[in-house]
Design a protein around this motif. Structure first.
Motif, PDB file in Angstrom:
ATOM      1  N   THR A 197       0.856  -1.180   0.000  1.00 34.22           N
ATOM      2  CA  THR A 197       0.000   0.000   0.000  1.00 34.22           C
ATOM      3  C   THR A 197       0.891   1.228   0.000  1.00 34.22           C
ATOM      4  O   THR A 197       1.989   1.228   0.575  1.00 34.22           O
ATOM      5  N   SER A 213      -3.584   3.715  -1.588  1.00 41.63           N
ATOM      6  CA  SER A 213      -4.075   2.757  -2.574  1.00 41.63           C
ATOM      7  C   SER A 213      -3.313   1.448  -2.443  1.00 41.63           C
ATOM      8  O   SER A 213      -2.211   1.407  -1.895  1.00 41.63           O
ATOM      9  N   ASN A 214      -3.909   0.391  -2.986  1.00 43.93           N
ATOM     10  CA  ASN A 214      -3.263  -0.921  -3.023  1.00 43.93           C
ATOM     11  C   ASN A 214      -2.551  -1.097  -4.355  1.00 43.93           C
ATOM     12  O   ASN A 214      -3.101  -0.744  -5.413  1.00 43.93           O
ATOM     13  N   ASN A 268      -1.526  -0.296  -9.968  1.00 47.41           N
ATOM     14  CA  ASN A 268      -2.541   0.084  -8.997  1.00 47.41           C
ATOM     15  C   ASN A 268      -3.627  -0.975  -9.065  1.00 47.41           C
ATOM     16  O   ASN A 268      -4.247  -1.182 -10.113  1.00 47.41           O
ATOM     17  N   SER A 269      -3.875  -1.677  -7.969  1.00 46.08           N
ATOM     18  CA  SER A 269      -4.820  -2.787  -7.955  1.00 46.08           C
ATOM     19  C   SER A 269      -6.253  -2.346  -8.236  1.00 46.08           C
ATOM     20  O   SER A 269      -7.038  -3.113  -8.799  1.00 46.08           O
ATOM     21  N   SER A 270      -6.612  -1.124  -7.862  1.00 42.79           N
ATOM     22  CA  SER A 270      -7.980  -0.642  -8.062  1.00 42.79           C
ATOM     23  C   SER A 270      -8.242  -0.209  -9.494  1.00 42.79           C
ATOM     24  O   SER A 270      -9.285  -0.518 -10.060  1.00 42.79           O
ATOM     25  N   THR A 271      -7.300   0.505 -10.081  1.00 47.40           N
ATOM     26  CA  THR A 271      -7.522   1.085 -11.415  1.00 47.40           C
ATOM     27  C   THR A 271      -6.901   0.267 -12.534  1.00 47.40           C
ATOM     28  O   THR A 271      -7.258   0.448 -13.695  1.00 47.40           O
TER      29      THR A 271
END
Length: 116
Positions: free
Chosen positions: A68, A77-78, A107-110
């Motif tokens: 993170t 962010s992760n 970026n794990s989210s995007t």
């Protein structure tokens, strides 16, 4: 007596060399410093310490790890990174004794990726 002392010294020096041997975990530890340098807020990067990957050869490793960190906007962010590490020589803890290539930070989210 002198032969015994020499033999003991040789054994101890070989043991010290073996202790400096690169491993996947050691490649992971060094790779954290490399990844931190690429982040906007390096002092706030938190790694989970779970090094995944594979040993390609005696001195060559592919390392993956989740972490993170704050993004460019300062929001936590992760992320996940993958890096190819090659141990050159010397003390394994010195990142200058390693080379790397194919560093990908995602970026794990995007899903946004940065390649170095």
């Amino acid at each position: 007596m002198n032969k015994i002392i020499i033999l003991v010294m040789l054994v101890l020096s070989c043991m010290a060399c073996e202790d400096n041997r690169p491993t996947l975990t050691r490649a992971g530890i060094v790779s954290e410093d490399i990844v931190k340098e690429k982040m906007k807020f390096p002092d706030e990067v938190e790694f989970n310490g779970d090094y995944r990957g594979s040993e390609i050869s005696e001195n060559e490793f592919d390392v993956m790890q989740k972490f993170t960190a704050k993004n460019d906007f300062g929001v936590k962010s992760n992320y996940v990174y993958k890096i190819h590490m090659v141990y050159i020589q010397g003390e394994w803890t010195d990142k200058n004794n390693w080379s790397y290539s194919n560093l990908i930070i995602e970026n794990s989210s995007t899903g946004e990726q940065h390649r170095y």
